[in-house]
Design a protein around this motif. Structure first.
Motif, PDB file in Angstrom:
ATOM      1  N   UNK A  34       0.833  -1.204   0.000  1.00  0.00           N
ATOM      2  CA  UNK A  34       0.000   0.000   0.000  1.00  0.00           C
ATOM      3  C   UNK A  34       0.864   1.249   0.000  1.00  0.00           C
ATOM      4  N   UNK A  35       1.978   1.186   0.717  1.00  0.00           N
ATOM      5  CA  UNK A  35       2.889   2.328   0.734  1.00  0.00           C
ATOM      6  C   UNK A  35       3.469   2.568  -0.663  1.00  0.00           C
ATOM      7  N   UNK A  36       3.802   1.480  -1.355  1.00  0.00           N
ATOM      8  CA  UNK A  36       4.344   1.621  -2.708  1.00  0.00           C
ATOM      9  C   UNK A  36       3.325   2.277  -3.641  1.00  0.00           C
ATOM     10  N   UNK A  37       2.080   1.811  -3.579  1.00  0.00           N
ATOM     11  CA  UNK A  37       1.062   2.389  -4.452  1.00  0.00           C
ATOM     12  C   UNK A  37       0.831   3.849  -4.072  1.00  0.00           C
ATOM     13  N   UNK A  38       0.772   4.109  -2.767  1.00  0.00           N
ATOM     14  CA  UNK A  38       0.646   5.492  -2.310  1.00  0.00           C
ATOM     15  C   UNK A  38       1.787   6.348  -2.840  1.00  0.00           C
ATOM     16  N   UNK A  39       2.983   5.806  -2.811  1.00  0.00           N
ATOM     17  CA  UNK A  39       4.163   6.525  -3.292  1.00  0.00           C
ATOM     18  C   UNK A  39       4.070   6.810  -4.796  1.00  0.00           C
ATOM     19  N   UNK A 198       8.874   3.609   1.239  1.00  0.00           N
ATOM     20  CA  UNK A 198       8.699   4.593   2.303  1.00  0.00           C
ATOM     21  C   UNK A 198       9.484   5.870   2.015  1.00  0.00           C
ATOM     22  N   UNK A 199      10.741   5.719   1.609  1.00  0.00           N
ATOM     23  CA  UNK A 199      11.588   6.883   1.368  1.00  0.00           C
ATOM     24  C   UNK A 199      11.541   7.359  -0.090  1.00  0.00           C
ATOM     25  N   UNK A 200      11.017   6.511  -0.955  1.00  0.00           N
ATOM     26  CA  UNK A 200      10.866   6.927  -2.350  1.00  0.00           C
ATOM     27  C   UNK A 200      12.007   6.522  -3.274  1.00  0.00           C
ATOM     28  N   UNK A 201      12.994   5.765  -2.776  1.00  0.00           N
ATOM     29  CA  UNK A 201      14.122   5.390  -3.634  1.00  0.00           C
ATOM     30  C   UNK A 201      13.702   4.509  -4.801  1.00  0.00           C
ATOM     31  N   UNK A 202      14.071   4.918  -6.004  1.00  0.00           N
ATOM     32  CA  UNK A 202      13.864   4.142  -7.237  1.00  0.00           C
ATOM     33  C   UNK A 202      12.399   3.837  -7.554  1.00  0.00           C
ATOM     34  N   UNK A 203      11.475   4.565  -6.932  1.00  0.00           N
ATOM     35  CA  UNK A 203      10.070   4.375  -7.299  1.00  0.00           C
ATOM     36  C   UNK A 203       9.780   5.310  -8.465  1.00  0.00           C
ATOM     37  N   UNK A 204       9.794   6.617  -8.184  1.00  0.00           N
ATOM     38  CA  UNK A 204       9.651   7.607  -9.253  1.00  0.00           C
ATOM     39  C   UNK A 204      10.992   8.308  -9.458  1.00  0.00           C
ATOM     40  N   UNK A 205      11.628   8.617  -8.340  1.00  0.00           N
ATOM     41  CA  UNK A 205      12.934   9.296  -8.384  1.00  0.00           C
ATOM     42  C   UNK A 205      14.050   8.267  -8.222  1.00  0.00           C
ATOM     43  N   UNK A 206      15.161   8.506  -8.891  1.00  0.00           N
ATOM     44  CA  UNK A 206      16.311   7.618  -8.736  1.00  0.00           C
ATOM     45  C   UNK A 206      16.866   7.729  -7.315  1.00  0.00           C
ATOM     46  N   UNK A 207      17.349   6.625  -6.812  1.00  0.00           N
ATOM     47  CA  UNK A 207      17.915   6.617  -5.476  1.00  0.00           C
ATOM     48  C   UNK A 207      19.303   7.253  -5.483  1.00  0.00           C
ATOM     49  N   UNK A 208      19.562   8.080  -4.484  1.00  0.00           N
ATOM     50  CA  UNK A 208      20.896   8.670  -4.379  1.00  0.00           C
ATOM     51  C   UNK A 208      21.815   7.792  -3.542  1.00  0.00           C
ATOM     52  N   UNK A 209      21.207   6.817  -2.864  1.00  0.00           N
ATOM     53  CA  UNK A 209      22.009   5.993  -1.965  1.00  0.00           C
ATOM     54  C   UNK A 209      22.347   4.616  -2.533  1.00  0.00           C
ATOM     55  N   UNK A 210      21.827   4.320  -3.736  1.00  0.00           N
ATOM     56  CA  UNK A 210      22.131   2.996  -4.316  1.00  0.00           C
ATOM     57  C   UNK A 210      22.796   3.170  -5.677  1.00  0.00           C
ATOM     58  N   UNK A 211      23.973   3.766  -5.649  1.00  0.00           N
ATOM     59  CA  UNK A 211      24.662   4.029  -6.916  1.00  0.00           C
ATOM     60  C   UNK A 211      25.082   2.732  -7.610  1.00  0.00           C
ATOM     61  N   UNK A 212      25.157   1.651  -6.834  1.00  0.00           N
ATOM     62  CA  UNK A 212      25.519   0.354  -7.428  1.00  0.00           C
ATOM     63  C   UNK A 212      24.424  -0.177  -8.352  1.00  0.00           C
ATOM     64  N   UNK A 213      23.208   0.362  -8.238  1.00  0.00           N
ATOM     65  CA  UNK A 213      22.115  -0.080  -9.106  1.00  0.00           C
ATOM     66  C   UNK A 213      22.028   0.841 -10.315  1.00  0.00           C
TER      67      UNK A 213
END
Lengths: 432, 301
Positions: A34-39, A198-213
């Protein structure tokens, strides 16, 4: 929808040219679905102010630290009280590239039934895995159902990466576990994305903390996955839905065969065969109120006129004479049982719906039941109960015109109806 | 040549398919016509589904007696244009029969009474399927609604006892006395409806477009004045403003927004930039957070 505005005007051209992607979401309880869909809804600016205010208020009343995006998709009073979702709910959002329909299915016991329902019309399935727990039994079940329902694309979202310090190791482990299992499944296209809903990483915005991906975000994947090949464009299948007879002076002898193209491309002048009669004729015209069409293809709703006067009614099918579906009354189907009241009875009689055809059937034999967690076949079973899946042989009262479900999801699917209650009690995928 | 449909054409094809299923599976279906843009869209889709034959079911209007005159004027024009059959169920008849009781107090409306008249009309004409223009994106309780929604003999909706709906196989089987509500435009969003209206050049009632009107500001929205249906409350004043309505409900409870959108293009721009859902202006939904769900259980659209 502000993102559809360019330079102070609405981008009509863009909106009118969008494609539609239907996807389903699967996850165990607490996987953060649900959090993912909300995001997705929130970050794609699909949330209205009054909706946002309502959930802010509720989050505050509950004493939650942050705005609980999961509340956006909690539908009915009963489930708000219990804090769980109990049925398939449909959500909508659009980006400048596509319009999306989400079949949101809950993750508890009635799960299989609901996921099968949501999966039946989906182009893509998102399966959520909690990065802390890795692949669990339910993940196998979700993947099996996605393959059984022949969802063309599967995206495994490894969620809660924020709780495993965004570690690549945790991600790699899930990828490896899943690939090992999915080699046994009939799936074509599987992708993996590490996210934090929850934090929004890689859902719509690229994650700044997972540069390995280095792969795309979830939204980018949803916007670009190729869905042009999701319909069968080879085998012409036109189940006649309704006969249009205007009975007016202007259209005195008009007999139009209305229906939705279930496969192939139809053109005026094509020779078609009518089933069950086996008689052939040519397509005189493909009619719509907006003018005649040069061709018709799935999933268009059209009206076909034939050159010859053949006795055609609802439930019949038009096909190409050199490419006809299977016809018969003894059919093997993979059945998902959906009734909590009564199990499947061998020897039992049921009503069925297949394309636009109504019939009855008798259950001849239950060949085996599938353990949805291990894929093992269990022999010598005498019933299927709620959420159980098994291979069943039926005999129908009239011949059906069908394809293997793998070849065509529309001419290969069937529903079973209890004749006492009229409830839909099972979904079936034709094997042969 | 790419064989793919745009999302609006796919939605159109789906809605036409559903309407043809209704015509094929039921003996005596009807299309519920409220005068709003969603039910207008349904009438145009129904014409496409059965053309060149006429729409093979009547339009049913539940008249609360509190309509905007523009709604009735448009309805009569449309019925004539389509060569359709119109059946009107009057809430005032239900009140006269004593089956519905007029609400009192400052928040009184005939919204709840509509349900009574609707069920009476369904029963009187023995309709076995009533198509409505509800969309799943409108409200949380509607997100789980099926295309084919089963109602028991009291017209009630049981959210826990709905049939699973798979592929495009719609199960309209029922016992005598039961009926179905069918929602052919379930998958359309508000923006889809507006874009389709623009694409297909569908005429709409004047209420949807910006016009000058005497209104009262109430609960953050603007209510039309009326000599008998709308009573001025303490500290309220009447002012003339440029407004338009986002929905066409009953005059006393349908809120307008300030707007200068006098074309469909301008309305689309406004919809795209608005941050409040269209039901956000309806007093009936604001009564409680679950008001829609409660009304649906009783047999509301």
């Amino acid at each position: 929808m502000e993102h559809l505005i360019k330079d102070g005007t609405f981008d009509h051209h863009g909106y009118l040219n969008m494609e539609l992607l239907r996807f389903t979401t699967a996850g165990s309880v607490d996987d953060g679905k649900s959090t993912l869909i909300g995001r997705l809804l929130y970050d794609s600016k699909s949330i209205f102010q009054d909706q946002m205010e309502a959930i802010e208020k509720t989050s505050e009343q509950r004493g939650e630290e942050y705005v609980n995006l999961a509340l956006l998709t909690d539908g009915l009073k009963a489930e708000r009280e219990q804090g769980i979702t109990i049925d398939v709910a449909y959500r909508y959002f659009a980006t400048p590239k596509r319009k999306f329909i989400i079949a949101d299915t809950p993750g508890h016991i009635q799960y299989t039934r609901n996921m099968v329902t949501g999966a039946s019309t989906a182009n893509l399935a998102i399966i959520l895995v909690d990065a802390r727990n890795g692949v669990v039994e339910q993940t196998y079940r979700h993947a099996f159902i996605a393959s059984l329902l022949q969802i063309p694309h599967i995206v495994i979202c490894i969620n809660k990466m924020d709780l495993v310090d965004y570690s690549q190791e945790a991600y790699d482990k899930v990828v490896e576990q899943f690939k090992h299992f999915s080699s046994k499944l009939d799936v074509q296209d599987v992708r993996f994305i590490p996210i934090s809903a929850l934090k929004g990483d890689n859902v719509v915005e690229r994650s700044e903390t997972m540069s390995w991906y280095e792969g795309p975000t979830l939204l980018y994947t949803l916007e670009t996955v190729h869905i042009g090949g999701d319909h069968n464009l080879i085998d012409v299948r036109f189940p006649v839905q309704y006969v249009v007879r205007p009975m007016s002076d202007e259209y005195h002898d008009y007999r139009g065969y209305a229906g939705r193209v279930s496969g192939g491309v139809m053109k005026p002048g094509d020779t078609v065969m009518h089933l069950p009669s086996g008689l052939t004729s040519k397509i005189a015209a493909i009619k719509t109120i907006d003018g005649d069409l040069d061709e018709a293809y799935p999933p268009q709703s059209v009206t076909v006129l034939l050159e010859d006067d053949i006795d055609i009614s609802r439930g019949d099918m038009l096909v190409r004479e050199n490419n006809i579906p299977d016809q018969g009354q003894d059919i093997d189907i993979m059945l998902c049982w959906m009734s909590e009241k009564n199990g499947l009875q061998p020897g039992g009689k049921y009503a069925i719906k297949h394309t636009t055809r109504d019939a009855r059937c008798v259950v001849k034999e239950i060949l085996y039941k599938v353990d949805v967690n291990t894929l093992h076949r269990i022999q010598d079973v005498n019933t299927l109960t709620l959420n159980e899946i098994g291979r069943v042989r039926i005999r129908t009262t009239v011949p059906l015109f069908y394809d293997e479900y793998r070849q065509n999801r529309e001419t290969g699917s069937i529903i079973i109806i209890d004749e006492g209650t009229n409830n839909t009690v099972a979904a079936g995928m034709i094997i042969k | 040549m790419s064989y793919s449909l745009t999302h609006l054409r796919e939605l159109e094809a789906e809605s036409i398919f559903v309407m043809r299923e209704v015509a094929a599976q039921f003996q005596n279906p009807a299309l519920l016509f409220s005068g709003g843009k969603d039910s207008i869209l349904m009438v145009y889709l129904a014409r496409k589904a059965f053309w060149p034959a006429r729409i093979p079911f009547p339009l049913v209007h539940i008249d609360t007696g509190h309509n905007f005159p523009e709604t009735i004027e448009y309805r009569d024009w449309l019925v004539n244009e389509m060569g359709a059959r119109l059946i009107v169920g009057h809430v005032e008849d239900s009140i006269a029969r004593g089956t519905a009781v007029e609400e009192r107090g400052i928040n009184a409306s005939r919204n709840a009474l509509q349900t009574v008249t609707l069920l009476e009309t369904v029963e009187a004409h023995k309709f076995d399927a009533a198509m409505g223009g509800a969309r799943r994106d409108e409200e949380k309780a509607r997100a789980k609604e099926r295309f084919f929604s089963h109602r028991d003999e009291f017209g009630q909706w049981d959210p826990k006892n709905q049939r699973p709906e798979l592929w495009n196989l719609f199960n309209g089987k029922k016992h005598i006395g039961e009926h179905f509500r069918v929602f052919p435009i379930s998958n359309w969003t508000e923006m889809d409806v507006w874009q389709y209206i623009l694409l297909e050049n569908i005429p709409l009632p004047k209420l949807y477009f910006a016009h000058e009107r005497e209104v009262i500001e109430r609960d953050g929205t603007f209510i039309s004045t009326h000599p008998t249906w709308v009573k001025l409350r303490e500290n309220e004043t009447v002012s003339k403003r440029m407004i338009r309505f986002r929905t066409c409900g009953d005059l006393p409870i349908t809120g307008a927004i300030e707007s200068d959108a006098d074309t469909v293009e301008k309305i689309i721009y406004e919809v795209a930039t608005t941050r409040v859902t269209e039901r956000g202006n309806r007093a009936d939904d604001k009564r409680s957070e679950t008001s829609m769900e409660d009304r649906k259980k009783q047999g509301y659209f």
